[in-house]
Design a protein around this motif. Structure first.
Motif, short mmCIF file in Angstrom:
data_model
loop_
_atom_site.label_atom_id
_atom_site.label_comp_id
_atom_site.label_asym_id
_atom_site.label_seq_id
_atom_site.Cartn_x
_atom_site.Cartn_y
_atom_site.Cartn_z
N ALA A 35 1.05 -1.30 0.42
CA ALA A 35 0.05 -0.01 -0.68
C ALA A 35 0.86 1.53 0.41
N ALA A 36 1.82 1.18 0.60
CA ALA A 36 2.68 2.30 0.45
C ALA A 36 3.79 2.71 -0.03
N ASP A 37 4.08 2.09 -1.23
CA ASP A 37 4.54 2.31 -2.47
C ASP A 37 3.93 2.27 -3.52
N ARG A 38 2.14 2.94 -3.85
CA ARG A 38 2.01 3.12 -4.46
C ARG A 38 1.46 4.54 -4.54
N GLY A 39 1.54 5.07 -5.48
CA GLY A 39 1.27 6.36 -6.32
C GLY A 39 0.00 7.32 -5.46
N LEU A 40 0.49 8.91 -5.00
CA LEU A 40 -0.37 9.56 -4.12
C LEU A 40 -0.99 10.43 -4.87
#
Length: 238
Positions: free
Chosen positions: A6-11
């Motif tokens: 999850a933390a590696d997804r785009g934001l």
């Protein structure tokens, strides 16, 4: 199995909208994550009270929304208007073109939902809208078919050789889903955590699987998950 944390997804954060992108979308581009098979977009969206997406257009795309918390108000050029709440699945086939808007239905509480795009197997169809509620007991401890090419078992229809399942898992509940030889699968954990083929995935995590034969889900901790049964092609064909 290829895990997407999850933390590696785009934001994308616009103040009123916080959106995490599993795959490349908008200004976020990662050549390692440009869809998976015909699954093009999983956006994990949180929208502030009273805010939302103004009227905009789509064409030749299968788009569905899956609400996790709150209410999502939908209006479109087909004359459809509804509020989508947890347990509801909304499917819109854009086809020759559709205009729609999506707003948080509440002036007080945020809305949290997934917007998911699947590349269709045909272009130029008449726009279509579908919506159905799947009660928690239909998903408790098992994978419930919610989207399929032929609308099997009361699922919503999609113009693609793809099937989507939703499940709720806690404690000793487990599910094994056999897949045909050569099929691909994607598992997205919408909330909580669970084990996929023995590996722990948390909220927002996903897993790509190529020709897994079967998918084993177990060890849920207040988990809600979506599983996509997909054709064996590497990149979406646009």
């Amino acid at each position: 199995m290829d895990i997407r944390r999850a933390a590696d997804r785009g934001l994308a954060n616009f103040g009123w909208l916080s959106s995490r992108h599993t795959f490349s979308f908008g200004s976020y581009f990662d050549p390692r994550h440009v869809g998976f098979s015909d699954l093009l977009v999983i956006n994990d969206d949180r929208v502030s009270p009273g805010r939302g997406f103004d009227t905009h257009g789509h064409r030749d795309m299968e788009i569905f929304s899956y609400v996790l918390e709150g209410g999502l108000q939908h209006r479109d050029s087909m004359g459809t208007g509804s509020v989508i709440r947890p347990g509801d699945v909304q499917m819109m086939s854009a086809g020759t073109g559709v205009q729609h808007s999506e707003f948080n239905a509440s002036r007080e509480d945020p809305v949290h939902f997934l917007q998911i795009w699947i590349v269709p197997d045909r272009k130029g169809v008449a726009p279509r809208y579908q919506q159905r509620h799947f009660a928690p007991d239909e998903k408790r401890g098992r994978l419930r078919l919610i989207i399929s090419p032929d609308g099997a078992d009361g699922s919503l229809s999609v113009y693609q050789d793809a099937r989507v399942y939703a499940g709720l898992f806690d404690g000793g509940e487990r599910q094994v889903l056999p897949l045909a030889a050569g099929r691909y699968a994607y598992v997205h954990v919408a909330s909580g955590s669970l084990e996929v083929k023995g590996q722990r995935l948390g909220e927002g995590d996903g897993a790509r699987l190529r020709d897994p034969g079967e998918i084993r889900l177990s060890g849920g901790q207040a988990a809600e998950a979506l599983l996509f049964d997909l054709r064996p092609n590497e990149l979406p064909i646009l």
